[in-house]
Motif scaffolding. Structure first.
Motif, PDB file in Angstrom:
ATOM      1  N   ILE A  81       0.841  -1.187   0.000  1.00  0.00           N
ATOM      2  CA  ILE A  81       0.000   0.000   0.000  1.00  0.00           C
ATOM      3  C   ILE A  81       0.880   1.243   0.000  1.00  0.00           C
ATOM      4  CG2 ILE A  81      -1.867   1.220   1.178  1.00  0.00           C
ATOM      5  CD1 ILE A  81      -2.646  -1.567   0.286  1.00  0.00           C
ATOM      6  N   PHE A  82       0.525   2.200  -0.858  1.00  0.00           N
ATOM      7  CA  PHE A  82       1.171   3.511  -0.855  1.00  0.00           C
ATOM      8  C   PHE A  82       0.088   4.556  -0.563  1.00  0.00           C
ATOM      9  CE2 PHE A  82       3.605   0.850  -3.754  1.00  0.00           C
ATOM     10  CZ  PHE A  82       4.910   1.068  -3.319  1.00  0.00           C
ATOM     11  N   ARG A  83       0.404   5.452   0.369  1.00  0.00           N
ATOM     12  CA  ARG A  83      -0.540   6.521   0.706  1.00  0.00           C
ATOM     13  C   ARG A  83       0.118   7.871   0.478  1.00  0.00           C
ATOM     14  NH1 ARG A  83      -2.793   8.418   6.655  1.00  0.00           N
ATOM     15  NH2 ARG A  83      -4.350   9.895   5.885  1.00  0.00           N
ATOM     16  N   GLN A  84      -0.546   8.724  -0.293  1.00  0.00           N
ATOM     17  CA  GLN A  84      -0.044  10.065  -0.582  1.00  0.00           C
ATOM     18  C   GLN A  84      -0.737  11.064   0.349  1.00  0.00           C
ATOM     19  OE1 GLN A  84       0.575   9.671  -5.405  1.00  0.00           O
ATOM     20  NE2 GLN A  84      -1.438  10.167  -4.619  1.00  0.00           N
ATOM     21  N   ILE A  85       0.014  11.687   1.236  1.00  0.00           N
ATOM     22  CA  ILE A  85      -0.549  12.677   2.145  1.00  0.00           C
ATOM     23  C   ILE A  85       0.206  13.987   1.989  1.00  0.00           C
ATOM     24  CG2 ILE A  85      -1.396  11.012   3.835  1.00  0.00           C
ATOM     25  CD1 ILE A  85       1.087  11.512   5.495  1.00  0.00           C
ATOM     26  N   THR A  86      -0.439  15.071   2.369  1.00  0.00           N
ATOM     27  CA  THR A  86       0.177  16.393   2.288  1.00  0.00           C
ATOM     28  C   THR A  86       0.386  16.915   3.698  1.00  0.00           C
ATOM     29  OG1 THR A  86      -0.919  16.825   0.174  1.00  0.00           O
ATOM     30  CG2 THR A  86      -0.040  18.718   1.375  1.00  0.00           C
ATOM     31  N   LEU A  87       1.631  17.216   4.050  1.00  0.00           N
ATOM     32  CA  LEU A  87       1.981  17.721   5.371  1.00  0.00           C
ATOM     33  C   LEU A  87       2.745  19.030   5.230  1.00  0.00           C
ATOM     34  CD1 LEU A  87       3.294  14.454   7.114  1.00  0.00           C
ATOM     35  CD2 LEU A  87       1.029  15.489   7.367  1.00  0.00           C
ATOM     36  N   THR A  88       2.603  19.873   6.211  1.00  0.00           N
ATOM     37  CA  THR A  88       3.441  21.069   6.244  1.00  0.00           C
ATOM     38  C   THR A  88       4.863  20.661   6.653  1.00  0.00           C
ATOM     39  OG1 THR A  88       2.924  21.518   8.565  1.00  0.00           O
ATOM     40  CG2 THR A  88       1.466  22.480   6.899  1.00  0.00           C
ATOM     41  N   ILE A  89       5.836  21.520   6.342  1.00  0.00           N
ATOM     42  CA  ILE A  89       7.221  21.223   6.723  1.00  0.00           C
ATOM     43  C   ILE A  89       7.327  21.122   8.244  1.00  0.00           C
ATOM     44  CG2 ILE A  89       9.596  22.062   6.640  1.00  0.00           C
ATOM     45  CD1 ILE A  89       9.018  23.367   4.021  1.00  0.00           C
ATOM     46  N   GLU A  90       6.574  21.968   8.933  1.00  0.00           N
ATOM     47  CA  GLU A  90       6.562  21.911  10.396  1.00  0.00           C
ATOM     48  C   GLU A  90       5.966  20.590  10.876  1.00  0.00           C
ATOM     49  OE1 GLU A  90       5.283  24.819  14.126  1.00  0.00           O
ATOM     50  OE2 GLU A  90       4.258  24.992  12.193  1.00  0.00           O
ATOM     51  N   GLY A  91       4.905  20.123  10.188  1.00  0.00           N
ATOM     52  CA  GLY A  91       4.296  18.847  10.539  1.00  0.00           C
ATOM     53  C   GLY A  91       5.232  17.673  10.298  1.00  0.00           C
ATOM     54  N   ILE A  92       6.008  17.743   9.224  1.00  0.00           N
ATOM     55  CA  ILE A  92       6.988  16.683   8.938  1.00  0.00           C
ATOM     56  C   ILE A  92       8.048  16.643  10.033  1.00  0.00           C
ATOM     57  CG2 ILE A  92       8.798  15.965   7.326  1.00  0.00           C
ATOM     58  CD1 ILE A  92       7.111  17.129   5.067  1.00  0.00           C
ATOM     59  N   ALA A  93       8.486  17.815  10.475  1.00  0.00           N
ATOM     60  CA  ALA A  93       9.504  17.872  11.523  1.00  0.00           C
ATOM     61  C   ALA A  93       8.982  17.279  12.832  1.00  0.00           C
ATOM     62  CB  ALA A  93       9.934  19.317  11.736  1.00  0.00           C
ATOM     63  N   LYS A  94       7.708  17.523  13.162  1.00  0.00           N
ATOM     64  CA  LYS A  94       7.136  16.997  14.403  1.00  0.00           C
ATOM     65  C   LYS A  94       6.935  15.485  14.326  1.00  0.00           C
ATOM     66  CE  LYS A  94       4.724  21.209  15.856  1.00  0.00           C
ATOM     67  NZ  LYS A  94       3.401  21.826  16.114  1.00  0.00           N
ATOM     68  N   LYS A  95       6.542  14.998  13.155  1.00  0.00           N
ATOM     69  CA  LYS A  95       6.223  13.582  13.018  1.00  0.00           C
ATOM     70  C   LYS A  95       7.458  12.711  12.846  1.00  0.00           C
ATOM     71  CE  LYS A  95       3.175  10.403  10.524  1.00  0.00           C
ATOM     72  NZ  LYS A  95       2.081  10.280   9.519  1.00  0.00           N
ATOM     73  N   PHE A  96       8.426  13.190  12.054  1.00  0.00           N
ATOM     74  CA  PHE A  96       9.590  12.363  11.727  1.00  0.00           C
ATOM     75  C   PHE A  96      10.900  12.885  12.314  1.00  0.00           C
ATOM     76  CE2 PHE A  96       6.533  11.869   8.214  1.00  0.00           C
ATOM     77  CZ  PHE A  96       6.339  10.505   8.258  1.00  0.00           C
TER      78      PHE A  96
END
Length: 535
Positions: free
Chosen positions: A164-179
């Protein structure tokens, strides 16, 4: 497996379906927010038959497969469990069933599954995200219906959608918090400082391991134009992980062998839906002409058509000797449209399984024959669909739920492989087959009884009663033990053979009853032989 090349292949395969999916959504759910192609114009809808049918089918699937606040599954002992071990395992299965049911009931499963069933009815493929909730929540389970505009799937050789591949849109700030920012390139750090709200497309991939045990998780940014640094056209890996069971559950309504994505009932009757929509549009235009009419006037240089208003009480001047405004009779009668519309709507309702056996009678009561006929028809209609959904939705759903509870330490670690534990389904739809089995046995018993007492003796009534109780899910405490049943029959027989010991038999032990019974039988046999000699 190169997940980046697999992602590109999956994207190309799904692109072939997007136009068809858009049409299916536009004629059933107006202004659908997750359109595959934002450039396509919204269709004008005039007929709601398809939209109503989708709602009915989605609600039917929810109540027939996974009814809310009802038990729709059961764990039983597998083939490798011996009789003396079943009672020990029975307590464990009851505990697991109770914990699963409580967590399902207190979660948002019913709401999210209904949304998945809507997608399933319209485009034939749906995706459910099944995650573990945070500690302290009322349920250990958390669900989310994922729109298919975000999902790309890849099928393995055994026909399962394990990649499964899922395409999501995150803000750069959201990417930093999650990963975290450990993997950020210089360009990403710069964008984080300049515009933390800038959105970036992130791809999450869940791929089954080549060993067949567990799943690998990878999150990355595609980076095709090298706008985020790193190597040219090299994706930026944001994070990796592992799952014992996949959190993404993809299931399909029906499938053609050469295709990857599912086929839906809306796809099958899309021509009828378009035709019905066009016919209603023409009917409304014809009705407008019938109400307002078409008028003609002589162009005599006096009458100014631009100043004429067709309102009540209006006075329209006309030249002397002219006919003024005169109505124009329609060229054709459009009454045949109702016949065409009725056929189209009937076909749509049938495909969406709205009218499986016609409406229930006005009294609201059905005869036993009608109930069985409706059940048989439902089994024929839903049989193949239920088989696929059981394999692609229900079984992964239970396996994922058990995996989460085992990881939390709430239940012991044990697999459902059919040998130790067997998974059975108790939903209303799965019970249709059980009802057919009960009907068959009841018919056989009735036939045996009608053949006379000799054939009636062929029935093992005690075993039949226990079998029926198991099929009807009667609690075990309400069923008399087999030994007690036998003793009650022996006592009745003993009382009939020797009325003298009627009071004493109630206090006899099983051994005394057996001994007394044998003595009486021998005595009766001797009496019959004496009667033969006297004759």
């Amino acid at each position: 497996m190169n997940i980046f090349s697999e992602y590109k292949k999956a994207r190309e395969r799904r692109a072939k379906w997007e136009t068809l999916w858009n049409e299916c959504y536009e004629y059933t759910i107006p202004n659908y927010g997750e359109k595959m192609d934002k450039r396509s114009a919204q269709k004008d809808l005039y007929d709601s038959t398809a939209g109503d049918g989708v709602d009915v089918l989605a609600s039917s699937l929810l109540s027939e497969l996974t009814p809310p606040w009802s038990k729709w599954f059961e764990l039983s002992c597998g083939s490798d469990i011996k009789e003396n071990e079943k009672e020990i395992l029975f307590g464990y299965t009851n505990e697991v069933e109770e914990k699963l049911q409580i967590n399902f009931d207190q979660s948002n499963m019913a709401q999210e599954l209904h949304q998945c069933y809507v997608d399933l009815s319209i485009i034939g493929t749906a995706c459910l995200l099944f995650e573990e909730a945070q500690i302290g929540q009322s349920s250990a389970f958390q669900f989310k219906a994922i729109p298919m505009s975000e999902v790309l799937i890849a099928e393995t050789n055994d026909g399962k959608t394990d990649s499964i591949f899922r395409q999501i849109t995150l803000t750069i700030e959201g990417i930093a918090k999650k990963f975290g920012t450990e993997i950020f390139t210089k360009e990403l750090f710069q964008k984080l400082k300049q515009n933390p709200a800038q959105k970036i497309k992130v791809i999450e991939a869940v791929i089954k391991k080549e060993t067949g045990m567990g799943y690998e998780y990878t999150a990355f940014i595609e980076n095709e134009s090298n706008q985020y640094g790193a190597e040219i056209n090299a994706p930026i890996i944001l994070g990796k992980g592992e799952f014992e069971t996949s959190p993404f559950i993809v299931f399909r309504f029906a499938k053609v062998p050469s295709e990857l994505y599912g086929r839906s009932p809306v796809m099958k009757v899309l021509p009828d839906i378009k035709t019905a929509n066009k016919v209603v549009e023409l009917i409304l235009k014809n009705a407008s002409l019938a109400v307002t009419g078409v008028w003609q006037a002589e162009d005599d240089g006096v009458l100014n058509l631009a100043n004429i208003k067709m309102v009540p009480g209006a006075i329209i001047p006309k030249a002397v000797g002219s006919s003024g405004l005169t109505p124009l009779k329609p060229a054709a009668n459009f009454d045949v449209s109702n016949l065409v519309l009725d056929d189209m709507r009937a076909g749509i309702r049938k495909a969406l399984m709205v009218d499986k056996l016609g409406p229930i009678t006005m009294s609201g009561r059905m005869s036993a024959t009608e109930v069985m006929e409706r059940s048989a028809e439902s089994m024929r209609v839903f049989g193949a669909i239920y088989g696929r959904l059981q394999s692609e939705l229900l079984t992964p759903l239970i396996n994922r739920a058990i995996s989460i509870l085992q990881r939390r330490g709430e239940i012991e670690k044990i697999g459902i492989d059919g040998r130790v534990l067997r998974l059975n389904y108790q939903s209303p739809l799965s019970r249709l087959k059980i009802n057919q089995e009960i009907e068959t046995v009841m018919g056989w018993m009735k036939a045996m009884q009608s053949c006379g007492t000799g054939m009636d003796n062929q029935l093992n009534k005690n075993k039949v009663a226990k079998w029926m109780a198991r099929k009807f899910e009667i609690p075990t405490e309400l069923i008399q033990a087999e030994d007690n049943v036998k003793m009650e029959k022996v006592k009745v027989l003993l009382e009939n053979l020797n009325p003298v010991i009627t009071d004493a038999v109630l206090n006899m032990s099983p051994e005394q009853i057996e001994k007394e019974l044998m003595e009486i039988i021998k005595l009766k046999e001797k009496e019959r032989e004496d009667d033969k000699d006297n004759r």
